[in-house]
Motif scaffolding. Sequence first.
Motif, PDB file in Angstrom:
ATOM      1  N   SER A  73     -25.402 -23.700 -18.635  1.00 20.12           N
ATOM      2  CA  SER A  73     -25.803 -24.254 -19.932  1.00 20.12           C
ATOM      3  C   SER A  73     -25.911 -25.772 -19.878  1.00 20.12           C
ATOM      4  CB  SER A  73     -24.807 -23.863 -21.018  1.00 20.12           C
ATOM      5  OG  SER A  73     -24.940 -22.515 -21.324  1.00 20.12           O
ATOM      6  N   ASP A  94     -31.695 -28.354 -27.350  1.00 19.52           N
ATOM      7  CA  ASP A  94     -30.420 -28.232 -28.057  1.00 19.52           C
ATOM      8  C   ASP A  94     -29.530 -27.249 -27.304  1.00 19.52           C
ATOM      9  OD1 ASP A  94     -31.104 -30.108 -30.020  1.00 19.52           O
ATOM     10  OD2 ASP A  94     -32.210 -28.577 -31.131  1.00 19.52           O
ATOM     11  N   THR A  95     -29.092 -26.224 -27.971  1.00 17.83           N
ATOM     12  CA  THR A  95     -28.188 -25.273 -27.315  1.00 17.83           C
ATOM     13  C   THR A  95     -28.828 -23.894 -27.196  1.00 17.83           C
ATOM     14  OG1 THR A  95     -27.209 -24.752 -29.444  1.00 17.83           O
ATOM     15  CG2 THR A  95     -26.120 -26.475 -28.130  1.00 17.83           C
ATOM     16  N   PRO A 119     -27.938 -29.160 -22.381  1.00 18.90           N
ATOM     17  CA  PRO A 119     -28.557 -29.435 -23.679  1.00 18.90           C
ATOM     18  C   PRO A 119     -30.082 -29.499 -23.628  1.00 18.90           C
ATOM     19  CG  PRO A 119     -27.641 -31.440 -22.778  1.00 18.90           C
ATOM     20  CD  PRO A 119     -27.265 -30.343 -21.846  1.00 18.90           C
ATOM     21  N   GLN A 179     -23.285 -18.754 -18.331  1.00 21.88           N
ATOM     22  CA  GLN A 179     -22.837 -19.819 -19.228  1.00 21.88           C
ATOM     23  C   GLN A 179     -22.602 -21.121 -18.472  1.00 21.88           C
ATOM     24  OE1 GLN A 179     -22.734 -19.445 -22.580  1.00 21.88           O
ATOM     25  NE2 GLN A 179     -22.355 -21.627 -22.681  1.00 21.88           N
ATOM     26  N   ALA A 237     -27.620 -21.582 -24.271  1.00 21.83           N
ATOM     27  CA  ALA A 237     -26.292 -21.029 -24.554  1.00 21.83           C
ATOM     28  C   ALA A 237     -26.372 -19.953 -25.637  1.00 21.83           C
ATOM     29  CB  ALA A 237     -25.344 -22.141 -24.977  1.00 21.83           C
ATOM     30  N   THR A 238     -27.255 -20.141 -26.617  1.00 23.82           N
ATOM     31  CA  THR A 238     -27.458 -19.140 -27.649  1.00 23.82           C
ATOM     32  C   THR A 238     -27.987 -17.850 -27.044  1.00 23.82           C
ATOM     33  OG1 THR A 238     -27.894 -20.867 -29.270  1.00 23.82           O
ATOM     34  CG2 THR A 238     -28.613 -18.647 -29.843  1.00 23.82           C
TER      35      THR A 238
END
Length: 136
Positions: A119, A124-125, A121, A116, A128-129
């Motif tokens: 992570s 987008d995310t 951008p 994590q 992290a997803t």
Amino acid sequence: MNQSARRIGRTLALVLPVVLVLSGTLAVTRVNWSGGSQSVLTASAEDASVPAKSRAPQDVLRDRLLLELQDKSPATALTHLQEEVNERPSLARHCASIARALGRAAVRQYGPSRAQSYSRPVCDTAFATGVAQQTT
């Protein structure tokens, strides 16, 4: 009779080496050098009729970035993902799925909390997803 014997001798002298070479060549191609159940000649003949499978650019990129994640770090892989998408906009629609795959691989290699921490951008995310999906 002497002339016919010479003629037969000359013919054999010319034909016999050709026959021996050809039969030796055929024998070598029929020998199973690979240790499998089929001969090399048969295996190559079967492979020739099957068209080679080409891989999609996004699959090649994903595999390369997954190796990079293992060898270097998720940060390096994410940076290169962003660079590739910027250079080749056609990859943008695959960016999120590649980033999720990188997130899942990062969890397997580094654990959830360390993964994590990488992570960003990118797409987008999605990274992290991918991390979150792997930890649940």
